[in-house]
Design an enzyme around this catalytic site. Structure first.
Site, mmCIF file in Angstrom:
data_model
loop_
_atom_site.group_PDB
_atom_site.id
_atom_site.type_symbol
_atom_site.label_atom_id
_atom_site.label_comp_id
_atom_site.label_asym_id
_atom_site.label_seq_id
_atom_site.Cartn_x
_atom_site.Cartn_y
_atom_site.Cartn_z
ATOM 1 N N MET A 54 0.886 -1.181 0.086
ATOM 2 C CA MET A 54 0.024 -0.086 0.032
ATOM 3 C C MET A 54 0.998 1.272 0.022
ATOM 4 S SD MET A 54 -2.745 -1.628 0.659
ATOM 5 C CE MET A 54 -4.182 -0.838 1.304
ATOM 6 N N GLY A 87 3.202 4.900 5.089
ATOM 7 C CA GLY A 87 2.226 4.311 4.043
ATOM 8 C C GLY A 87 1.597 3.072 4.837
ATOM 9 N N HIS A 88 1.126 2.005 4.284
ATOM 10 C CA HIS A 88 0.364 0.907 4.993
ATOM 11 C C HIS A 88 1.259 -0.180 5.209
ATOM 12 C CE1 HIS A 88 -4.036 2.559 3.623
ATOM 13 N NE2 HIS A 88 -3.382 3.354 4.133
ATOM 14 N N GLY A 89 2.209 -0.361 4.667
ATOM 15 C CA GLY A 89 3.284 -1.540 4.964
ATOM 16 C C GLY A 89 2.854 -2.595 3.984
ATOM 17 N N THR A 144 1.233 1.902 8.827
ATOM 18 C CA THR A 144 0.342 1.250 9.538
ATOM 19 C C THR A 144 0.270 0.016 9.914
ATOM 20 O OG1 THR A 144 -0.976 1.943 7.798
ATOM 21 C CG2 THR A 144 -2.022 2.166 9.873
#
Ligand SMILES: *[C@@H]1O[C@H](CO)[C@@H](O)[C@H](O)[C@H]1NC(C)=O
Ligand SMILES: *[C@@H]1O[C@H](CO)[C@@H](O)[C@H](O)[C@H]1NC(C)=O
Ligand SMILES: *[C@@H]1O[C@H](CO)[C@@H](O)[C@H](O)[C@H]1NC(C)=O
Length: 436
Positions: free
Chosen positions: A13, A279-281, A310
């Site tokens: 993401m 970002g979302h990782g 996150t």
């Protein structure tokens, strides 16, 4: 195979100026051996391409070694030839303002019909505005798409059809394709983001284009490319075997909704040297939405640096799905200020209303290794194993883990439900103290 087999296996993401560099290779590795073999053929004059390009369409590039290095190396003693199809030879403006879709389509058709290996060139230092475009195979010879300059999406959303708005550039049915050049693919996504229901809650939820999609292919290599500000997903690879994605940088602002890095519906995925954040990782999933079946296996993720994401290493599945996510390794990860460093969530829900409890079926999660993972977290629960009551996660191995609160802000803890785990080495935090 069962209908609806895993579609979405892994998504990086992309968010807040996420910079992503990685080397990723599929089960079978693409090599340039096929290109080398094909290149030995002799190409003649431009007229032999017969691909219907315009006047002055095809330029022969003798000894195109810099463009087809691997092939040249493999066929070092042979004089190699490749044909060059530059967008500029097909009437492109290259000013980033006038539409160059037709020029690319024509250059592609000519290249695809070439009797010798072809190079489609997006010239450096120029910008080519594109609407939706599909580059189809099969092609006569191997093709290389050299993006040196910039391909930029039309900002005009009315260029996209209601019924057909999920893609921008699509490559379909092309074997042995290599995409390279170090240039940029710019989705120009701002307008799409503003019209996302995640940004403007008054609007209905509709998908936006994936910037670059590859469908149905063998031996695909994408190496050295910058992708920015996609309308939604940056890159997607579907129904391909032998895929190598390397040295990619993908970025979009943190406020951009669902601008995922890469979706890859495949078994046997190998990711190494990934840097990501904020970002979302890294997420495997989400899997099993709308009671669908997912089959994900043999995923190996090694040498990762995440900062401010996150999630760290995440597997997420919806209730009510079926199938499996198994044989997965996350190892050698450094995390800085990550919110959920290690998380398996079999109760994932990302819909406007609360998800119904569906305990009758689940995507089973097993044989997952989290190994050599260290760094800091911003939330107390560094390890979350939230699994299904009737399909508990099993064979979850935690080895050599040290996750601490950022700024030494107290001890970290873990959450656990229906998970069968084991540990080796030192694991901080201790997983699942209390109930299991
Ligand atoms: C929209 O889709 C229809 C049907 O698929 C097609 O005929 C038409 O050309 C499309 N329009 C645009 C702007 O792409
Ligand atoms: C893909 O690459 C492999 C290994 O180089 C080769 O054996 C195979 O024939 C290629 N397949 C296609 C369809 O190009
Ligand atoms: C697991 O996830 C569900 C759904 O988000 C939540 O209701 C539940 O409290 C979680 N379990 C634990 C132990 O936190």
């Amino acid at each position: 195979m069962a209908s609806g087999a895993s579609k979405l296996v892994m998504s990086f993401m992309a968010s807040v100026l996420l910079a992503l560099t990685f080397l990723l290779s599929g089960a079978a590795r693409a090599t340039d051996a096929t290109a080398a073999a094909a290149m030995v053929r002799n190409g003649g004059s431009p007229s032999s391409y017969g691909g219907g390009g315009g006047a002055g369409a095809a330029l022969i590039s003798r000894g195109g070694r810099s463009l087809l290095q691997a092939a040249a190396a493999a066929a070092a003693t042979t004089t190699t030839q490749s044909a060059l199809f530059s967008l500029d030879s097909y009437g492109a403006h290259g000013d980033g303002e006038r539409d160059d879709t037709a020029a690319l389509a024509k250059a592609w058709s000519a290249a695809c019909a070439s009797a010798v290996p072809a190079v489609v060139l997006v010239p450096a230092s120029r910008s080519y505005l594109l609407r939706q475009v599909t580059l189809s195979g099969p092609c006569e010879s191997t093709i290389k798409l050299m993006v040196k300059g910039t391909l930029v999406a039309s900002p005009d959303m009315s260029n996209w059809n209601e019924s057909n708005r999920r893609y921008w550039i699509v490559v379909r049915g092309v074997d042995g394709l290599a995409v390279a050049g170090g240039g940029t693919i710019d989705g120009n996504g701002e307008g799409w983001w503003e019209n996302s229901c995640k940004i403007n809650k008054a609007l209905p939820c509709k998908g936006a284009p994936t910037a670059l999609s590859f469908h149905t292919c063998n031996n695909l290599s994408v190496n050295g490319l910058k992708m920015v500000n996609s309308q939604q997903i940056h890159m997607s690879v579907e129904d391909c075997t032998g895929v190598e994605l390397a040295h990619l940088s993908i970025s979009a602002p943190g406020t951009s909704p669902n601008t995922d890095g890469i979706h890859d519906g495949t078994h046997g995925l190998h990711v190494t040297r990934l840097v990501c954040g904020p970002g979302h990782g890294i997420s495997i999933g989400s899997l099993g939405d709308d009671n669908s079946r997912a089959e994900v296996s043999d995923i190996f993720i090694d040498t990762v640096h995440l900062y401010g994401t996150t999630n760290g290493a995440r597997i997420k599945t919806w209730q009510g799905g079926s199938g499996y996510a198994k044989d997965i390794v996350f190892q050698n990860m450094v995390m800085n200020s990550v919110k959920n460093p290690i998380i398996i969530d079999q109760n994932y829900c990302d819909s406007a209303k609360k998800c119904e409890t569906q305990e009758g079926s689940a995507v089973e999660v097993s044989n997952v290794v989290f190994k050599n993972i260290a760094g800091t977290t911003i939330s107390k629960n560094a390890i979350t194993l939230n699994c299904s009551k009737n399909y508990p996660c099993y064979d979850i191995a935690l080895q050599d883990i040290n996750l601490e609160m950022v700024d030494g802000n107290g001890a970290t803890g873990s959450i656990c439900q229906n998970a069968k785990w084991r540990k080796s080495g030192t694991v901080v935090p201790q997983p699942c103290t209390g109930t299991n």
